[in-house]
Design a protein around this motif. Structure first.
Motif, short mmCIF file in Angstrom:
data_model
loop_
_atom_site.label_atom_id
_atom_site.label_comp_id
_atom_site.label_asym_id
_atom_site.label_seq_id
_atom_site.Cartn_x
_atom_site.Cartn_y
_atom_site.Cartn_z
N GLU A 270 4.86 -10.85 6.10
CA GLU A 270 5.59 -10.22 7.20
C GLU A 270 4.75 -9.13 7.87
O GLU A 270 4.98 -8.81 9.05
N ILE A 271 3.82 -8.52 7.14
CA ILE A 271 2.90 -7.52 7.70
C ILE A 271 1.49 -7.89 7.27
O ILE A 271 1.29 -8.66 6.32
N SER A 272 0.50 -7.35 7.95
CA SER A 272 -0.89 -7.60 7.59
C SER A 272 -1.39 -6.50 6.66
O SER A 272 -0.75 -5.45 6.51
N TYR A 273 -2.55 -6.74 6.07
CA TYR A 273 -3.12 -5.72 5.18
C TYR A 273 -3.46 -4.44 5.94
O TYR A 273 -3.24 -3.35 5.41
N PRO A 274 -4.01 -4.51 7.18
CA PRO A 274 -4.22 -3.26 7.92
C PRO A 274 -2.94 -2.46 8.14
O PRO A 274 -2.97 -1.23 8.11
N HIS A 275 -1.81 -3.15 8.36
CA HIS A 275 -0.54 -2.42 8.48
C HIS A 275 -0.20 -1.72 7.16
O HIS A 275 0.20 -0.55 7.15
N ALA A 276 -0.36 -2.45 6.05
CA ALA A 276 -0.03 -1.87 4.75
C ALA A 276 -0.96 -0.69 4.43
O ALA A 276 -0.52 0.33 3.90
N LYS A 277 -2.23 -0.83 4.77
CA LYS A 277 -3.17 0.25 4.51
C LYS A 277 -2.84 1.49 5.34
O LYS A 277 -2.89 2.62 4.84
N ALA A 278 -2.49 1.29 6.61
CA ALA A 278 -2.11 2.42 7.45
C ALA A 278 -0.88 3.13 6.90
O ALA A 278 -0.78 4.37 6.94
N LEU A 279 0.05 2.36 6.36
CA LEU A 279 1.27 2.95 5.83
C LEU A 279 0.97 3.81 4.59
O LEU A 279 1.41 4.95 4.49
N ILE A 280 0.20 3.26 3.65
CA ILE A 280 -0.05 4.01 2.43
C ILE A 280 -1.00 5.18 2.68
O ILE A 280 -0.93 6.20 1.97
N ASP A 281 -1.88 5.08 3.68
CA ASP A 281 -2.76 6.21 4.01
C ASP A 281 -1.95 7.41 4.46
O ASP A 281 -2.30 8.57 4.17
#
Length: 535
Positions: free
Chosen positions: A168-179
């Motif tokens: 549902e989301i890409s890894y760059p989205h997930a990385k931006a969220l956890i950053d």
């Protein structure tokens, strides 16, 4: 393809019809009615949807694969933290004890690794899994460290990890969220994830990062003054190579410092541009303006137009001038110049060849740049190479006379740390004995190589093993029994042995009949002394 005038074959009525196979090399003809009309808007729209959906499916598959990779990285970390596993990833305890016993007799450079404080089992295990994974995936160890850290955070955020696993989301989205989330107190992280995750499913990465950053600013309990003070400790400057003899210099500092510096550079560049760029053609920034002047007036005008610098070029040249020749407010920097090692073929230096020169830690640079640097170089070191193979035969006249010259020779050969995948410059690394000095390893070029501090320690304290072959080739064996080879940046032939120096005390008086010893040029030589003189 069949001719447009050729009529398609009739379609058979029975379902058991099987056409004869086409002969090899021929183009099969269609056994069905002509395809859809490509000018039909409905067909074009349908085909557009179908083709983009295939790409979207692959995009989701990539996200799902990255979620599985993150899960495997977490499993690897948890496995390595098992006390029984970590203790068995330590190096040979007997070798460590032997190094400790002999450390007192080593020089400062030789003892750099063996005199280190011992890593704990968990630290050795962490370094081992990072180096093993980095070599296997051909990634930098810092990249693997970042992936391991991100995987732990991602795996702990249940909703974000599930969204990534479902595509549902890409890894760059997930990385931006956890950053953004990791900078919040632990008590506020779950609420932040719930508020920002829906936007990750609908916004592009850039806009989502901006939205998450703004939400994080509103929800952070600490004031921006406190956070800016803490972030100030992370300021740094780093260099990054680029293609075609270029590079990037990155400065990470406060927003007002970086913005003020750019505004100063920009205003100076615009002022020079209004003045007609008086520095154009002087070669101050890029080596332009060299060579003979064009003959005709039209050629001179055209050359002058080409030498005029645009605003971006002016900014770059002003930055160069301020950084290379500027002085800090406390007076530091005056007379200090950066030091680089450049290998220039002699014919290139004389302008008789266009063979590129080599910049240490980067690679080929243009002959014009090399000649410009050589014109202002305070000194040179002679480098003799084989004309066909390019193998270095000698470096300077007294290369192996002292330790300082040997270090320069090794630095030229290696250029970087010789651990697989490491690019730390040799000038900031240690000169390590491949076969440990404590185990009888010799201090010569066939047993020395550069290792940065981290990999110097890893070699001595973990189960990584290395053997050096002639020519400076290192063969590494990982704790997982995988083999890796690192070659020197500049192949170097074995040094020629120096002739023994005979001191006056060791000279023996020759026999009287062995040869005639001349006295002075203006005198005749004395007659030989008989073996058995009469008495």
């Amino acid at each position: 393809m069949s001719s447009p005038d050729q009529a398609p074959p009739p379609v058979p009525d029975d379902d058991d019809y099987s056409p004869e196979p086409a002969p090899p090399g021929s183009t099969p003809t269609a056994d069905h009615p002509p395809g859809p009309d490509r000018a039909d808007p409905d067909w074009v729209r349908t085909e557009l949807v179908r083709r983009t959906e295939l790409i979207a499916a692959e995009h989701r598959a990539i996200a799902q694969a990255q979620a599985r990779q993150a899960e495997r990285l977490v499993e690897l970390q948890l496995w390595s933290e098992d006390p029984q596993v970590a203790s068995r990833l330590q190096g040979s305890l007997e070798a460590i004890r032997l190094a400790d016993r002999n450390a007192a007799t080593l020089s400062a450079c030789q003892a750099r690794a063996v005199a280190f404080g011992r890593w704990e089992d968990r630290e050795v295990a962490r370094r081992t899994i990072v180096s093993e994974t980095a070599c296997l995936l051909n990634l930098h160890e810092r990249t693997v460290e970042r992936l391991l850290d991100e995987s732990l955070w991602l795996y702990s955020t249940t909703a974000t990890f599930e969204a990534l696993s479902a595509g549902e989301i890409s890894y760059p989205h997930a990385k931006a969220l956890i950053d953004q989330m990791r900078t919040l107190p632990e008590a506020d992280q779950a609420a932040f994830e719930d508020a920002v995750l829906p936007h990750a499913k609908t916004l592009p990465v850039g806009r989502f990062t901006n939205r998450a950053h703004r939400l994080r600013e509103r929800r952070h309990p600490e004031s921006i003054v406190t956070r800016t003070t803490n972030a100030l400790a992370e300021r740094h400057t780093r260099w990054e190579p680029a293609a075609d003899g270029m590079g990037w210099l990155h400065w990470y500092g406060t927003a007002h410092d970086t913005k003020s510096a750019f505004d100063r550079i920009d205003s100076t560049a615009k002022t020079l541009q209004k003045l007609g760029d008086p520095g154009a053609g002087t070669g101050s920034g890029s080596g332009s303006g060299s060579g003979s002047a064009p003959g005709s007036a039209a050629e001179r005008v055209e050359a002058e137009q080409q030498r005029k610098r645009g605003l971006a070029q002016l900014r770059a040249d002003i930055t160069r001038a301020l950084l290379l020749d500027g002085v800090t407010p406390d007076g530091l920097g005056a007379g200090i110049r950066g030091t680089v090692m450049i290998t220039v073929p002699v014919l290139t230096l004389l302008g008789q060849s266009d063979e590129p020169a080599t910049l240490e830690g980067y690679g080929p640079i243009s002959p014009e740049t090399a000649r410009e640097i050589a014109a202002t170089a305070p000194s040179f070191t002679r480098l003799l190479t084989h004309p066909e193979t390019g193998v270095v035969l000698s470096l300077g006249k007294t290369q192996y006379k002292n330790t300082k010259a040997m270090k320069k020779w090794l630095r030229m050969r290696d250029e970087t740390c010789r651990f697989p995948g490491c690019s730390r410059p040799a000038v900031t690394s240690d000169v390590d004995h491949t076969n440990d000095w404590a185990n009888g390893g010799k201090t010569d070029c066939d047993n020395l190589a550069h290792l940065c501090e981290a990999h110097h320690r890893l070699k001595h304290l973990s189960r990584w093993q290395v053997v050096q072959e002639p020519g400076g080739v290192l063969l590494w064996t990982s704790p997982g029994k995988r083999s890796y080879r690192t070659d020197p940046a500049n192949p170097v032939a074995p040094p020629r042995p120096r002739p023994p120096v005979v001191t006056p005390k060791s000279r023996k008086r020759p026999a009287a009949t062995s040869y005639l010893m001349p006295e002075r040029p203006q005198r005749r030589p004395s007659p030989p002394v008989p073996e058995n003189p009469p008495f």
